[in-house]
Design a protein around this motif. Structure first.
Motif, PDB file in Angstrom:
ATOM      1  N   ILE A  43      12.502  17.307   6.732  1.00 12.05           N
ATOM      2  CA  ILE A  43      11.924  18.517   6.308  1.00 12.05           C
ATOM      3  C   ILE A  43      10.460  18.793   6.845  1.00 12.05           C
ATOM      4  O   ILE A  43       9.708  17.870   6.449  1.00 12.05           O
ATOM      5  CB  ILE A  43      11.974  18.751   4.629  1.00 12.05           C
ATOM      6  N   ASN A  44      10.301  19.656   7.744  1.00 12.92           N
ATOM      7  CA  ASN A  44       8.811  19.871   8.206  1.00 12.92           C
ATOM      8  C   ASN A  44       8.601  18.509   8.823  1.00 12.92           C
ATOM      9  O   ASN A  44       7.222  18.002   8.623  1.00 12.92           O
ATOM     10  CB  ASN A  44       7.988  20.277   7.144  1.00 12.92           C
ATOM     11  N   LYS A  45       9.356  17.877   9.644  1.00 15.83           N
ATOM     12  CA  LYS A  45       8.940  16.752  10.302  1.00 15.83           C
ATOM     13  C   LYS A  45       8.652  15.393   9.391  1.00 15.83           C
ATOM     14  O   LYS A  45       8.095  14.562   9.808  1.00 15.83           O
ATOM     15  CB  LYS A  45       7.742  16.913  11.181  1.00 15.83           C
ATOM     16  N   ASN A  46       9.137  15.657   8.129  1.00 14.10           N
ATOM     17  CA  ASN A  46       8.848  14.412   7.074  1.00 14.10           C
ATOM     18  C   ASN A  46      10.269  13.831   7.017  1.00 14.10           C
ATOM     19  O   ASN A  46      11.265  14.380   6.523  1.00 14.10           O
ATOM     20  CB  ASN A  46       8.404  15.174   5.909  1.00 14.10           C
ATOM     21  N   ARG A  47      10.160  12.612   7.079  1.00 17.22           N
ATOM     22  CA  ARG A  47      11.364  11.770   6.502  1.00 17.22           C
ATOM     23  C   ARG A  47      11.401  11.373   5.098  1.00 17.22           C
ATOM     24  O   ARG A  47      12.485  10.863   4.682  1.00 17.22           O
ATOM     25  CB  ARG A  47      11.460  10.240   7.934  1.00 17.22           C
ATOM     26  N   LYS A  48      10.202  11.191   4.469  1.00 19.46           N
ATOM     27  CA  LYS A  48      10.213  10.952   3.134  1.00 19.46           C
ATOM     28  C   LYS A  48       9.432  12.021   2.249  1.00 19.46           C
ATOM     29  O   LYS A  48       8.885  12.853   2.768  1.00 19.46           O
ATOM     30  CB  LYS A  48       9.447   9.498   2.893  1.00 19.46           C
ATOM     31  N   GLY A  49       9.729  11.822   1.009  1.00 16.25           N
ATOM     32  CA  GLY A  49       8.903  12.735   0.033  1.00 16.25           C
ATOM     33  C   GLY A  49       8.630  12.083  -1.319  1.00 16.25           C
ATOM     34  O   GLY A  49       9.529  11.193  -1.673  1.00 16.25           O
ATOM     35  N   HIS A  50       7.687  12.416  -1.771  1.00 12.68           N
ATOM     36  CA  HIS A  50       7.332  12.048  -3.283  1.00 12.68           C
ATOM     37  C   HIS A  50       8.263  13.293  -4.171  1.00 12.68           C
ATOM     38  O   HIS A  50       7.993  14.545  -4.141  1.00 12.68           O
ATOM     39  CB  HIS A  50       5.799  12.385  -3.622  1.00 12.68           C
ATOM     40  N   TYR A  51       9.098  12.627  -4.904  1.00 11.46           N
ATOM     41  CA  TYR A  51       9.948  13.510  -5.783  1.00 11.46           C
ATOM     42  C   TYR A  51       9.153  13.507  -7.131  1.00 11.46           C
ATOM     43  O   TYR A  51       8.810  12.292  -7.930  1.00 11.46           O
ATOM     44  CB  TYR A  51      11.334  12.809  -6.064  1.00 11.46           C
TER      45      TYR A  51
ATOM     46  N   HIS B 167       1.904  26.345  -1.970  1.00  8.13           N
ATOM     47  CA  HIS B 167       1.196  25.099  -1.506  1.00  8.13           C
ATOM     48  C   HIS B 167       1.510  24.389  -0.480  1.00  8.13           C
ATOM     49  O   HIS B 167       2.777  24.104  -0.485  1.00  8.13           O
ATOM     50  CB  HIS B 167       1.446  24.365  -3.173  1.00  8.13           C
ATOM     51  N   ASP B 168       0.712  23.992   0.298  1.00  8.63           N
ATOM     52  CA  ASP B 168       1.001  23.371   1.206  1.00  8.63           C
ATOM     53  C   ASP B 168       1.709  21.872   1.302  1.00  8.63           C
ATOM     54  O   ASP B 168       2.311  21.452   2.281  1.00  8.63           O
ATOM     55  CB  ASP B 168      -0.195  23.098   2.228  1.00  8.63           C
TER      56      ASP B 168
ATOM     57  N   GLN C 119       5.089  13.545   2.382  1.00 10.43           N
ATOM     58  CA  GLN C 119       4.998  11.776   2.224  1.00 10.43           C
ATOM     59  C   GLN C 119       3.448  11.460   2.534  1.00 10.43           C
ATOM     60  O   GLN C 119       3.316  10.271   2.121  1.00 10.43           O
ATOM     61  CB  GLN C 119       6.035  11.248   3.346  1.00 10.43           C
ATOM     62  N   ASP C 120       2.605  12.177   3.079  1.00 13.31           N
ATOM     63  CA  ASP C 120       1.458  11.581   3.445  1.00 13.31           C
ATOM     64  C   ASP C 120       0.448  11.794   2.184  1.00 13.31           C
ATOM     65  O   ASP C 120      -0.676  11.407   2.385  1.00 13.31           O
ATOM     66  CB  ASP C 120       0.994  12.100   4.841  1.00 13.31           C
ATOM     67  N   LEU C 121       0.833  12.174   1.274  1.00  9.81           N
ATOM     68  CA  LEU C 121      -0.060  12.244  -0.066  1.00  9.81           C
ATOM     69  C   LEU C 121      -0.057  10.704  -0.622  1.00  9.81           C
ATOM     70  O   LEU C 121       1.145  10.064  -0.396  1.00  9.81           O
ATOM     71  CB  LEU C 121       0.592  13.163  -1.158  1.00  9.81           C
ATOM     72  N   SER C 122      -0.952  10.516  -1.515  1.00  8.90           N
ATOM     73  CA  SER C 122      -1.099   9.303  -1.967  1.00  8.90           C
ATOM     74  C   SER C 122      -0.272   9.511  -3.659  1.00  8.90           C
ATOM     75  O   SER C 122       0.038  10.629  -3.843  1.00  8.90           O
ATOM     76  CB  SER C 122      -2.663   8.957  -2.522  1.00  8.90           C
ATOM     77  N   THR C 123       0.095   8.437  -4.219  1.00  9.45           N
ATOM     78  CA  THR C 123       0.718   8.353  -5.544  1.00  9.45           C
ATOM     79  C   THR C 123      -0.194   9.398  -6.562  1.00  9.45           C
ATOM     80  O   THR C 123       0.407  10.113  -7.319  1.00  9.45           O
ATOM     81  CB  THR C 123       1.045   7.225  -6.098  1.00  9.45           C
ATOM     82  N   ALA C 124      -1.288   8.988  -6.434  1.00  8.54           N
ATOM     83  CA  ALA C 124      -2.216   9.696  -7.325  1.00  8.54           C
ATOM     84  C   ALA C 124      -2.406  11.316  -7.051  1.00  8.54           C
ATOM     85  O   ALA C 124      -2.223  11.897  -8.031  1.00  8.54           O
ATOM     86  CB  ALA C 124      -3.676   9.306  -7.275  1.00  8.54           C
ATOM     87  N   GLN C 125      -2.267  11.636  -5.719  1.00  7.02           N
ATOM     88  CA  GLN C 125      -2.169  13.220  -5.675  1.00  7.02           C
ATOM     89  C   GLN C 125      -0.850  13.768  -5.866  1.00  7.02           C
ATOM     90  O   GLN C 125      -0.826  14.815  -6.217  1.00  7.02           O
ATOM     91  CB  GLN C 125      -2.600  13.356  -3.903  1.00  7.02           C
ATOM     92  N   ALA C 126       0.243  13.007  -5.652  1.00  8.28           N
ATOM     93  CA  ALA C 126       1.308  13.540  -6.218  1.00  8.28           C
ATOM     94  C   ALA C 126       1.694  13.742  -7.762  1.00  8.28           C
ATOM     95  O   ALA C 126       2.104  14.861  -8.069  1.00  8.28           O
ATOM     96  CB  ALA C 126       2.564  12.689  -5.695  1.00  8.28           C
ATOM     97  N   GLU C 127       0.873  12.776  -8.328  1.00 12.86           N
ATOM     98  CA  GLU C 127       0.981  12.807 -10.034  1.00 12.86           C
ATOM     99  C   GLU C 127       0.033  14.217 -10.309  1.00 12.86           C
ATOM    100  O   GLU C 127       0.196  14.702 -11.340  1.00 12.86           O
ATOM    101  CB  GLU C 127       0.473  11.687 -10.580  1.00 12.86           C
ATOM    102  N   GLY C 128      -1.176  14.238  -9.585  1.00 13.00           N
ATOM    103  CA  GLY C 128      -1.823  15.277  -9.497  1.00 13.00           C
ATOM    104  C   GLY C 128      -1.331  16.675  -9.454  1.00 13.00           C
ATOM    105  O   GLY C 128      -1.455  17.767 -10.308  1.00 13.00           O
ATOM    106  N   LEU C 129      -0.158  16.809  -8.628  1.00 16.03           N
ATOM    107  CA  LEU C 129       0.508  18.139  -8.503  1.00 16.03           C
ATOM    108  C   LEU C 129       1.436  18.123  -9.637  1.00 16.03           C
ATOM    109  O   LEU C 129       1.524  19.414 -10.086  1.00 16.03           O
ATOM    110  CB  LEU C 129       1.566  18.007  -7.080  1.00 16.03           C
TER     111      LEU C 129
ATOM    112  N   TRP D 170       9.288  10.190  -9.634  1.00 20.67           N
ATOM    113  CA  TRP D 170      10.563   9.530  -9.135  1.00 20.67           C
ATOM    114  C   TRP D 170       9.977   8.520  -8.158  1.00 20.67           C
ATOM    115  O   TRP D 170      10.703   7.631  -7.622  1.00 20.67           O
ATOM    116  CB  TRP D 170      11.519  10.409  -8.810  1.00 20.67           C
ATOM    117  N   GLY D 171       8.980   8.951  -7.521  1.00 18.04           N
ATOM    118  CA  GLY D 171       8.300   8.006  -6.489  1.00 18.04           C
ATOM    119  C   GLY D 171       8.423   8.463  -4.942  1.00 18.04           C
ATOM    120  O   GLY D 171       9.210   9.686  -4.584  1.00 18.04           O
ATOM    121  N   LEU D 172       8.228   7.383  -3.915  1.00 15.20           N
ATOM    122  CA  LEU D 172       8.597   7.991  -2.598  1.00 15.20           C
ATOM    123  C   LEU D 172       9.793   7.703  -2.029  1.00 15.20           C
ATOM    124  O   LEU D 172      10.022   6.489  -2.044  1.00 15.20           O
ATOM    125  CB  LEU D 172       7.226   7.479  -1.734  1.00 15.20           C
TER     126      LEU D 172
END
Length: 124
Positions: free
Chosen positions: A52-60, A82-83, A12-22, A43-45
Motif C-alpha cells: 500500500i503506497n509502496k509500503n510492505r509493512k504497517g503499524h496496526y 493525515h499523511d 512503516q517508517d514511523l517509530s512505535t512512539a509516533q504510532a502510539e501518538g497517533l 498491535w505492532g508492525l
C-alpha cells in the motif's frame, strides 16, 4: 450514541512512539467531539498481504469507542487527510467484547507456548 470499533494502519517508517501518538491523537478527536474511547490497542508492525503506497509493512492500531456519528465522521475525515495513515476501517457493533481483541489473544497464546521445537539442528 453508538458503539464502534476502529482499526487503522500507519506507515512503516514511523517509530512505535509516533504510532502510539497517533492513537492518542485520534482518541482525543473523539473525546473532543462528545465521544469516549473505552479501549485502545497497539498491535505492532505487521507485514501486509500486498503493498500500500509502496509500503510492505504497517503499524496496526485498534480502538473501541462510544461516540456520536458526527464524531466518528470527523475522526475518519482527519485520518484520511493525515499523511501517516494509510488505511482506516470503522465498524459499528451492537456491543463491545470484554477483554483483549482476538489479535492480542493470539499473540499471548503464541508467547505462552514457548519456542518452536522444529528450529533445532538438523538430524539427517
Amino acid at each position: 450514541m453508538a458503539l464502534y470499533e476502529h482499526t487503522f494502519i500507519a506507515r512503516q517508517d514511523l517509530s512505535t512512539a509516533q504510532a502510539e501518538g497517533l492513537i492518542e491523537h485520534f482518541q482525543q478527536v473523539l473525546t473532543d467531539n462528545g465521544g469516549s474511547v473505552s479501549d485502545t490497542e497497539y498491535w505492532g508492525l505487521k507485514t501486509m498481504a500486498y503493498k500500500i503506497n509502496k509500503n510492505r509493512k504497517g503499524h496496526y492500531a485498534y480502538m473501541r469507542s462510544d461516540a456520536p456519528s458526527a464524531a466518528v465522521q470527523e475522526m475518519e475525515r482527519l485520518m484520511r487527510l493525515h499523511d501517516d495513515v494509510m488505511r482506516v476501517l470503522t465498524v459499528r457493533v451492537d456491543e463491545h467484547e470484554e477483554g483483549p481483541s482476538a489479535v492480542i489473544q493470539a499473540k499471548n497464546a503464541r508467547d505462552e507456548r514457548g519456542p518452536r521445537r522444529d528450529r533445532g539442528p538438523r538430524r539427517d
